[in-house]
Design an enzyme around this catalytic site. Structure first.
Site, PDB file in Angstrom:
ATOM      1  N   LYS A 116       0.715  -1.240  -0.034  1.00 20.66           N
ATOM      2  CA  LYS A 116      -0.087   0.070  -0.024  1.00 20.66           C
ATOM      3  C   LYS A 116       0.951   1.379  -0.079  1.00 20.66           C
ATOM      4  O   LYS A 116       0.470   2.197  -0.588  1.00 20.66           O
ATOM      5  CB  LYS A 116      -0.858   0.056   1.131  1.00 20.66           C
ATOM      6  CG  LYS A 116      -1.790  -1.074   1.073  1.00 20.66           C
ATOM      7  CD  LYS A 116      -2.806  -1.078   2.387  1.00 20.66           C
ATOM      8  CE  LYS A 116      -4.007  -2.263   2.375  1.00 20.66           C
ATOM      9  NZ  LYS A 116      -3.269  -3.422   2.564  1.00 20.66           N
ATOM     10  N   GLU A 200      -2.872   6.298   8.376  1.00 19.54           N
ATOM     11  CA  GLU A 200      -3.310   7.244   7.844  1.00 19.54           C
ATOM     12  C   GLU A 200      -4.435   7.973   8.708  1.00 19.54           C
ATOM     13  O   GLU A 200      -4.924   7.552   9.790  1.00 19.54           O
ATOM     14  CB  GLU A 200      -4.263   6.428   6.795  1.00 19.54           C
ATOM     15  CG  GLU A 200      -3.389   5.898   5.590  1.00 19.54           C
ATOM     16  CD  GLU A 200      -4.192   5.381   4.596  1.00 19.54           C
ATOM     17  OE1 GLU A 200      -3.892   5.031   3.221  1.00 19.54           O
ATOM     18  OE2 GLU A 200      -5.505   5.266   4.809  1.00 19.54           O
ATOM     19  N   HIS A 235     -13.787  -3.772   9.448  1.00 17.71           N
ATOM     20  CA  HIS A 235     -13.218  -3.647   8.106  1.00 17.71           C
ATOM     21  C   HIS A 235     -13.356  -4.863   7.160  1.00 17.71           C
ATOM     22  O   HIS A 235     -12.863  -4.863   6.101  1.00 17.71           O
ATOM     23  CB  HIS A 235     -11.707  -3.304   8.356  1.00 17.71           C
ATOM     24  CG  HIS A 235     -11.308  -2.359   9.388  1.00 17.71           C
ATOM     25  ND1 HIS A 235     -11.836  -1.099   9.178  1.00 17.71           N
ATOM     26  CD2 HIS A 235     -10.681  -2.541  10.552  1.00 17.71           C
ATOM     27  CE1 HIS A 235     -11.200  -0.232  10.176  1.00 17.71           C
ATOM     28  NE2 HIS A 235     -10.513  -1.275  10.949  1.00 17.71           N
ATOM     29  N   ARG A 297      -7.340  -8.337  -8.695  1.00 19.49           N
ATOM     30  CA  ARG A 297      -8.042  -9.627  -8.918  1.00 19.49           C
ATOM     31  C   ARG A 297      -9.677  -9.286  -8.970  1.00 19.49           C
ATOM     32  O   ARG A 297      -9.886  -8.313  -8.857  1.00 19.49           O
ATOM     33  CB  ARG A 297      -7.648 -10.462  -7.655  1.00 19.49           C
ATOM     34  CG  ARG A 297      -7.908  -9.690  -6.386  1.00 19.49           C
ATOM     35  CD  ARG A 297      -8.184 -10.612  -5.110  1.00 19.49           C
ATOM     36  NE  ARG A 297      -7.998  -9.943  -3.829  1.00 19.49           N
ATOM     37  CZ  ARG A 297      -9.225  -9.452  -3.064  1.00 19.49           C
ATOM     38  NH1 ARG A 297     -10.265  -9.627  -3.847  1.00 19.49           N
ATOM     39  NH2 ARG A 297      -8.925  -8.950  -2.207  1.00 19.49           N
TER      40      ARG A 297
END
Length: 674
Positions: A116, A200, A235, A297
């Site tokens: 990421k 973040e 999440h 994917r």
């Protein structure tokens, strides 16, 4: 078109891929572990190859074994599905080196988006908006803690590798940061082999909106519009929909352009998803969304995109892998209708969503109301080795209200016994007012968790019906022998019967008798109830009580019955009156495994003092990490497991010293000490 495809996966996605291959005349090869020897995907495929023991690390994650299976069976392509090896660039390279087509993007594209932090740097360079935060390589806990304070709490810790919510923690304050970081790193290491995390800014009113992209080997890239995946728990996506409610056309165009720009920056070929976070505090706006990550994917929720575009995304994957250009241009793609997908899992919402294992004794899925993608059948076993998904329930309508009503009705038709499912929880979500109004956000489930997870208590009529079923009173009697029709015969008195039910550990006494054709009078836990019952078929009944009629289904085992009605279900057992009372261990003195799994972390030693709520054991099972805490203040008497040990459900892990017996109260007139 490809000649023969090996599917390097299992469960519903393997079945999904096999069905499209068969429709296109492409031969298929399945692979399976010991646990999946009799699985549905094995029976659907033209051929199947055994690849190892039940743990994924010894079977579905053994790339070389899978490649050898493809070579041995003559498969000229491998489809990785999602999860397992689907985003492993080394596996993609190995497949290509073996002369086999990898149905997915290039290994370079997977690597570019696999971490990421690197992906965000690449997206910033490509002009795609990125969430503010720390995306560097430094992993010193003190440094990351300082970065979190610089960014400003709350922050989100995210594993830089993988996806699916693994290695992700929301942190509200500096005091909680260290423990949350350590937990996220452990989970990331276990899931992806990489503990590194990034930090973040946590968006206060976030919407999780993603764009389906598709590229080919001829330089073409299109997007197939958005999916809203905001309804999440820990999440993990729960219900997805397409398109996103409240999406302005200006924002849809901006997100689509940003997603195509992201895919073109890495010369992307195949199916992929660009995930964005949007700030919905003032509604959706074209300048308030940021890139989170790319999944290189097919996504679990791809059917909702198929439903609104009329595209079979697996067929597109096969055609692009065959060297064909994309079947449609951007101008030929449009949105038609609305679609929802709900993920039906073997898990107990009322017990903190604990994964459930066991044999699916009975399974009815709503195939007339919805598209159902499933990888299991009645009689199959839900094992602790893999994700506990039973099915995906997908509905489509001309508008959002119709599609959501269909989803609610479909979920009410789910009937599964043998393992606990989240069907009732999902249905409660479909009637939750904020969600019905089209106001989802990633915190909705947490805010309404109590009302969504506390099941409706069974009515007295339902308990009486369970007693009737378990007593055999509802079974058809023989017409040959008149004595067979004298069940409950009494001289000078009305016939009656008595049953003691077990409902969630509670004993419920029920006495009942027939007072006419299909009419019953019962006493449930000391309270009277009358009702009328009409049999509709082997399982369904029409229950009439207090001026209301409603349909219920009864699914019974040898000494238990589950009643399904009004979107809820209740499981009752039959208590043996001759059985002695179980020896009851002090519940507060033992910590037991609530599910089969791996003891990931152990923080207890004999003789150590603990306080109520203190984390003592961390378990991992079915892609989920669970922390077990001390039930009370006390002292550890014994530790019965070791770190790294695999345990069964119900295994005693730790024992506390018994609480001291309270001193007897002084008798009347007896002087008190002191």
């Amino acid at each position: 078109m490809l000649r023969k495809v090996l599917i390097a996966n299992r469960g519903e996605i393997a079945c999904r891929i096999i069905r499209t291959c068969h429709r296109l005349g492409v031969a298929t090869v399945a692979v399976y572990s010991d646990a999946d020897r009799d699985a549905l995907h094995v029976s659907l495929a033209g051929e199947a190859v055994h690849i190892g023991p039940s743990p994924a690390a010894e079977s579905y994650l053994r790339g070389e074994t899978i490649i050898q299976a493809a070579l041995r069976t003559g498969a000229n392509a491998i489809h990785p599905g999602y999860g397992f090896l689907s985003e492993n660039p080394d596996f993609a390279d190995a497949v290509t080196s073996a002369g086999i087509r990898f149905i997915g993007p290039s290994s370079d594209a997977i690597r570019a988006m696999g971490l990421k932090d690197a992906a965000k740097a690449l997206m910033e360079k490509a002009g795609v908006p990125v969430v503010p935060g720390y995306h560097g390589a430094e992993q010193d806990p003190d440094f990351l803690s300082r970065e979190a304070e610089r960014i400003g709490f709350p922050v989100l810790i995210k594993a830089r590798a993988g996806g699916g919510g693994k290695g992700m923690r929301r942190v509200e304050s500096a005091a909680d940061f260290g423990e949350a970081l350590a937990s996220a790193q452990r989970e990331a290491l276990a899931a992806f082999g990489d503990p590194a995390c990034l930090i973040e800014k946590y968006i206060a009113h976030p919407r999780h909106i993603e764009i389906q992209v598709f590229g080919d080997d001829h330089g073409n890239v299109v997007h197939l519009f958005e999916r809203d995946c905001s309804l999440q728990r820990r999440h993990q996506k729960v219900i997805e929909e397409a398109p996103a409610p409240g999406m302005p056309e200006e924002m849809r165009l901006a997100m689509g352009e940003a997603a195509v720009k992201a895919a073109m920056a890495i010369s992307y070929s195949g199916a992929g998803t660009i995930e964005f976070i949007a700030d919905a505090s003032d509604g959706l706006k074209a300048d308030r969304f940021w890139f989170m990550e790319m999944n290189t994917r097919l996504q679990v929720e791809h059917p909702v995109t198929e439903a609104i575009t009329g595209v079979d995304l697996v067929e597109w994957q096969l055609r692009v892998a065959s060297g064909e250009p994309l079947p449609r241009s951007q101008d030929e793609l449009f949105i038609s209708g609305w679609a929802f997908e709900a993920r039906l899992y073997a898990e107990d919402a009322e017990r903190g969503f604990l994964p459930a294992t066991g044999r699916l004794a009975h399974l009815d899925l709503p195939e007339e109301l919805a598209r159902v993608d499933s990888g299991v059948r009645a009689g199959d076993r839900i094992s602790p080795f893999y994700d506990p998904m039973i099915a995906k329930i997908i509905t489509r309508g001309p508008d959002r209200q119709t599609a959501l009503s269909l989803l609610s009705a479909a979920l009410a038709e789910v009937r599964a016994t043998g393992v606990t499912t989240n069907a009732a929880f999902l249905r409660r979500l479909t009637i939750q007012p904020d969600f019905v109004e089209g106001l989802p956000d990633t915190g909705l489930i947490d805010r309404h968790l109590a009302e969504l997870t506390i099941g409706q208590s069974p009515s007295r009529e339902a308990m009486a019906l369970a007693a009737l079923k378990l007593s055999g009173a509802l079974e058809p009697k023989s017409r040959g022998d008149p004595w067979d029709r004298l069940s409950g015969f009494r001289l000078w008195a009305e016939a009656s019967d008595f049953v003691e039910l077990d409902y969630r550990g509670q004993h419920v006494p029920v006495s009942f008798g027939s007072i006419g054709e299909g009419v019953y009078a019962a006493t449930v836990d000391g309270k009277p109830v009358d009702f009328r019952l009409s049999r509709l078929d082997a399982e369904a009944c029409l229950l009439e009580a207090a001026g209301r009629k409603h349909r219920v289904h009864l699914v019974s085992g040898e000494r238990d019955v589950t009643i399904f009605g009004d979107g809820e279900n209740w499981h009752f057992g039959l208590i043996d009156p001759l059985a002695g009372e179980d020896e009851i261990a002090a519940g507060s003195d033992r910590i037991v495994a609530p599910m089969p799994g791996l003891v990931k972390l152990l923080r207890a030693t004999p003789g150590a003092s603990v306080t109520k709520g203190e984390a003592l054991v961390v378990m991992e099972a079915m892609k989920m990490e669970l922390t077990l805490a001390a039930p009370r203040d006390g002292t550890i008497a014994d530790v019965l497991v070791s770190q790294g040990e695999q345990v069964i459900e119900g295994a005693v892990l730790l024992i506390l010293e018994p609480e001291p017996e309270p001193e007897p109260a002084p008798e009347a007139g007896e002087p008190k000490d002191g």
